[in-house]
Structure formats: C-alpha cells, structure tokens
Enzyme design. Structure first.
Site, short mmCIF file in Angstrom:
data_model
loop_
_atom_site.label_atom_id
_atom_site.label_comp_id
_atom_site.label_asym_id
_atom_site.label_seq_id
_atom_site.Cartn_x
_atom_site.Cartn_y
_atom_site.Cartn_z
N PRO A 73 -14.94 -3.70 -0.73
CA PRO A 73 -13.43 -4.43 -0.82
C PRO A 73 -13.09 -5.01 -2.04
O PRO A 73 -13.99 -5.40 -2.55
CB PRO A 73 -13.44 -5.51 0.50
CG PRO A 73 -15.11 -5.59 0.77
CD PRO A 73 -15.90 -4.51 0.08
N ARG A 102 2.58 -6.42 -9.39
CA ARG A 102 2.76 -5.80 -8.14
C ARG A 102 3.95 -5.53 -7.71
O ARG A 102 4.32 -4.33 -6.84
CB ARG A 102 1.60 -6.35 -7.18
CG ARG A 102 0.21 -6.21 -7.73
CD ARG A 102 -0.70 -6.66 -6.46
NE ARG A 102 -0.73 -5.84 -5.41
CZ ARG A 102 -0.47 -5.91 -4.36
NH1 ARG A 102 0.42 -6.98 -4.02
NH2 ARG A 102 -0.52 -4.86 -3.26
N TYR A 124 4.73 -1.81 -7.22
CA TYR A 124 4.75 -1.15 -5.79
C TYR A 124 5.73 -1.75 -4.98
O TYR A 124 5.88 -1.52 -3.64
CB TYR A 124 3.58 -1.58 -5.14
CG TYR A 124 2.30 -1.19 -6.25
CD1 TYR A 124 1.90 -0.04 -6.21
CD2 TYR A 124 1.51 -2.46 -6.55
CE1 TYR A 124 0.42 0.27 -7.06
CE2 TYR A 124 0.25 -1.96 -7.30
CZ TYR A 124 0.03 -0.76 -7.48
OH TYR A 124 -1.27 -0.47 -8.19
N CYS A 131 11.97 -8.68 -21.38
CA CYS A 131 13.17 -8.13 -21.61
C CYS A 131 13.34 -6.94 -20.71
O CYS A 131 13.50 -5.48 -21.30
CB CYS A 131 13.16 -7.68 -23.07
SG CYS A 131 13.47 -9.23 -24.02
N TYR A 148 -5.71 -7.67 -8.09
CA TYR A 148 -4.75 -6.72 -8.84
C TYR A 148 -3.76 -7.23 -9.57
O TYR A 148 -2.41 -6.92 -9.36
CB TYR A 148 -4.51 -5.46 -7.92
CG TYR A 148 -5.45 -4.86 -7.26
CD1 TYR A 148 -6.29 -3.84 -8.30
CD2 TYR A 148 -5.72 -4.91 -5.92
CE1 TYR A 148 -7.36 -3.19 -7.55
CE2 TYR A 148 -6.80 -4.27 -5.44
CZ TYR A 148 -7.61 -3.37 -6.06
OH TYR A 148 -8.57 -2.60 -5.65
N1 LLP Z 1 -13.55 1.66 -3.62
C1 LLP Z 1 -12.66 2.63 -4.33
C2 LLP Z 1 -13.39 4.00 -4.61
C3 LLP Z 1 -11.40 2.36 -4.78
O1 LLP Z 1 -10.69 3.22 -5.42
C4 LLP Z 1 -10.78 1.01 -4.38
C5 LLP Z 1 -9.54 0.75 -5.08
C6 LLP Z 1 -11.53 0.05 -3.54
C7 LLP Z 1 -12.98 0.24 -3.37
C8 LLP Z 1 -10.95 -1.36 -3.31
O2 LLP Z 1 -9.87 -1.07 -2.59
P1 LLP Z 1 -9.28 -2.56 -1.81
O3 LLP Z 1 -10.13 -3.20 -0.98
O4 LLP Z 1 -9.12 -3.56 -2.83
O5 LLP Z 1 -7.83 -2.26 -1.28
N2 LLP Z 1 -3.53 -1.76 -7.64
C9 LLP Z 1 -3.39 -1.69 -6.25
C10 LLP Z 1 -4.62 -1.24 -5.43
C11 LLP Z 1 -5.37 -0.18 -6.04
C12 LLP Z 1 -6.68 0.09 -5.49
C13 LLP Z 1 -7.33 1.20 -6.31
N3 LLP Z 1 -8.71 1.34 -5.55
C14 LLP Z 1 -2.49 -2.88 -5.64
O6 LLP Z 1 -2.38 -3.79 -6.34
O7 LLP Z 1 -2.13 -2.86 -4.59
#
Ligand code: LLP
Length: 402
Positions: A262, A300, A304, A330, A359
């Site tokens: 996570p 974000r 998104y 800007c 993020y």
């Molecule tokens: N493992 C892998 C292979 C991943 O690609 C990711 C996230 C994670 C674990 C962790 O995921 P998490 O638990 O954080 O959801 N920038 C985006 C999120 C991109 C996630 C990319 N990969 C945002 O701000 O929502």
C-alpha cells in the site's frame, strides 16, 4: 493526532505553503493492516512512490516495513536509508536493459511484468531469483488513470500466458520465488481485491511454480477522501483475505509469505498541505479564494478530478459561502476545489488541504519556477524532521547547474 491549533502554530512557525505529516497516524495505519489481516506471515512493502519523505520512510523501516520501488532512483533511496535489499521489490514497467542490470546487481528482487523482459532475463541472468507480475484481469480504482488491471492497461503478464512464462523461465533456469498482481489505486470494492487474489492463485499451482516463497497482492486500499464516503469494512475484508490465502497455501502445500504494497493507505491521511489565502476576488458568478500554492504542489484535483477536503483553520465558524479555491499558477485549471462551500474565507486565512500525504509532494514539480514547499514530520507532538523549501535562488542555481 495533530489538532487544528497545532496545524496553525506549525504554519506560523515554518511559513506556508507547508506539508505537515503526522508520523504517528502513518504508523497507526501500518499497524491497522496487521490487525485487519490476521495472517502470521504478512509483509507490508510501502509503495515509496506515494511519498518519499526520508523521515517517514525511516519510521516505516524501523517498524519492519519493506519497500515497493518502481525506478532505480527509488531503489537507491531505499538502500541509502538502510532498507535491506531483500526487503525491497522492484516493480518497474518498461525498464531498459541498463536499469534491469543495475537493479539485479543490488540483490533486490525484480518483479517482471512482460514476456519480453522475462526472455531477456533468461538470457542475461540465467539462474536468477525473480518475481512475476501478472495482470489480475480485474478493473477497479478511484479513477480510470489509476486502474492497472484488465487488458486496456500496459501492466503485467496476462494470466493466459502463465504456461508461456513458465517455459521462458525454465529456459534460463530462473527461480520464480514470487507472484504479484496490482489491481489499481483506491479500490472501491473489497470484492475486487478478493477476485484478483483468486485469479492469481488460480495460476499459482505447485506444478507450475514449485519454488514460491511469497505472493504479493499489490496495493490499492482506499482511504476516504470525501466527508460522506462509506469506508470499506477492512476487518471483514482482512479476515476473508487471510482465510482465502490459508486455503490456497493448504492446496499449494507450503505456508507462503503474504505481501501487500500500500501507498495511499499508509500515507494519504497523515499529510496536509497548509496554504495561505492572499486574494479574495468576487467575479460575476464566482468567489475566488486565491492562495500561495498551486497545482504543481498538489496536482490530484487537476489531474484526476480528485476531491480533497479543505478546512479553514483561521475562521472555522465563519458563515458558509461557495468558493473556487485557486492557486498561484498561470492556468485556469489551477484549482484545489471548485464551488466548494466553506466557512467564510478572508485574506490571510490559513486553509488546510487534507489527505495530502500520498501522491502530492511526490508528484510535485517546480512549474512556474516555484520551489516545492517545506515539509515537517510530527511524532509524539514533537517536530521529528523539518525539510526546508529551496529558496528561489537555490532552485535557479540547480537549474543553472551552478
Ligand atoms: N504497487 C504497484 C505495483 C503500484 O503500481 C502502486 C500504485 C501501488 C502498489 C500502490 O498503490 P496505492 O496503495 O497507493 O493505491 N497518483 C495516483 C495513484 C497512482 C498509483 C500508482 N501505482 C493518485 O494520486 O491517485
């Protein structure tokens, strides 16, 4: 927990914009996972991409966490901070030969997500210990851009190609010690996690992969971003995860390590970005609260359409009104929130943008040549770490390679 008065005091002490991280909350979230998932051999590999603040990483290291790294830079940082190579998994996609070789040399487990890379590995590193990343064929996430399952995405080896992967691995005497999947970020349904596990476990037979030591089910645990969001019942989900994996291990014939990776779940809620409003403008149809930060520092909402709660720290009891909370960049899209009802915002009020620990800083940039904000980590009500912002001159010196 840091209270609003402390946030205000920190902003006054260190200036704004300022990222504040609650180290205790991050550790609480880390411990949650062990509470929710009653499996004795559970290993948590924090997705470093979510937030690479060294003090937060050190806290996690001291509590036994491993790392999910996605670039050579992330591997270098994790090793530099004292994470043992065997505590790091490298899950880059579309890696170059040079990157692959470099990481293989460190002793970090490389997670291979394409038949192409697997073939190259069988030739260049015969006998290596590796992990295979499969695409779980489940689509979920808080946003189309953060869903990684399904064949519309670039990630992982197709489940249908499991035999082919095995054949290639055997051609180079590769030891497949782990299998991996990641479904997406901000998974909306507990069922998706369970279904992805099922899909990966279905191909993980002892006959095909007899040397497994671990199964890694990625990250994606969602945290509530909106006030009225219904949280996932993680206690129920965790016990179902553990039961499922126990059943699998009984059939496989060996107790394997269960891994999750996570990012958001550990670090999102522990972070806040505090900004100061400097301009109130009444346009015909909108009241604009203009502040001293912008989307390069927390992208974000713009990227998104993500929702981040905003608290008016300076005037919590003000009469509610509707605002566009805008930044200092800007571009018209430079908004943290559009048409948000908040207690009256006055010039010089401090606003706190919540859930800014994942993020946000890590996706930051210096667009418009504004240095990224300072960061402060609080543990046990004390400042555990302070990382100052670059001055304009320091930023420009970096650009000029002075
Ligand atoms: N493992 C892998 C292979 C991943 O690609 C990711 C996230 C994670 C674990 C962790 O995921 P998490 O638990 O954080 O959801 N920038 C985006 C999120 C991109 C996630 C990319 N990969 C945002 O701000 O929502």
């Amino acid at each position: 927990m840091i209270n609003n008065k402390q946030y205000t005091d920190l902003a006054k002490k260190f200036g704004t914009p300022l990222f504040v991280y609650d180290g205790d909350l991050m550790l609480e979230r880390y411990r949650d996972l062990f509470r929710f998932i009653p499996y004795p051999d559970l290993h948590i590999h924090y997705a470093l991409k979510a937030n690479y603040n060294p003090a937060l990483l050190t806290l996690l290291r001291d509590h036994g966490a491993g790392i999910d790294a996605v670039s050579p830079g992330e591997v270098v940082l994790a090793l530099e901070l004292g994470f043992a190579p065997e505590k790091i998994i490298y899950t880059a996609n579309n890696m170059t030969d040079a990157e692959f070789d470099r990481v293989m040399k460190t002793g970090v487990t490389v997670n291979i997500g394409s038949l192409s890379r697997l073939k190259k590995c069988a030739k260049s590193h015969p006998g290596a210990r590796i992990c295979l990343r499969f695409n779980p064929d489940v689509c979920d996430g808080d946003n189309a851009m953060t869903m990684t399952g399904g064949d519309l995405t670039k990630f992982g080896i197709l489940l249908d190609d499991a035999d082919e992967a095995k054949k290639i691995a055997d051609s180079g005497n590769l030891h497949i010690v782990g299998l991996h999947e990641h479904t997406g970020s901000g998974l909306q349904h507990a069922e998706s996690v369970l279904k992805s596990m099922d899909n990966l476990m279905a191909i993980a037979t002892f006959e095909r992969f007899p040397e497994l030591e671990f199964m890694d089910f990625g990250g994606g645990f969602k945290v509530p971003y909106k006030e009225d969001e219904i949280p996932i019942d993680y206690v129920d989900m965790g016990s179902r995860i553990a039961a499922k994996f126990n059943d699998f291990c009984a059939v496989y014939g060996k107790k394997l390590i269960m891994r999750f990776e996570p990012g958001k779940y550990l670090s999102a809620e522990c972070g806040a970005l505090i900004v100061e409003v400097n301009t109130i403008k009444h346009n015909r149809s909108r009241t604009i609260a203009g502040c001293n930060s912008g989307f390069p520092q927390l992208i974000r909402p713009v990227l998104y359409g993500a929702y981040h709660q905003i608290v008016n720290l300076s005037n919590p009891d003000g009469a509610p009104a509707r605002y566009d909370v805008c930044g200092n960049i800007c571009e018209t899209g430079d908004r943290f929130a559009e048409q948000r009802v908040l207690p009256e915002i006055r010039e010089y009020d401090l606003l706190m943008i919540k859930n800014a620990g994942a993020y946000c800083y890590s996706m930051g940039s210096v667009y418009n040549l504004r240095p990224m904000p300072a960061e402060v980590v609080i543990c046990g009500n004390e400042v555990a770490d302070f990382r100052k912002a670059l001055s304009d001159e320091e930023l420009i010196a970096q650009i000029l390679r002075k």
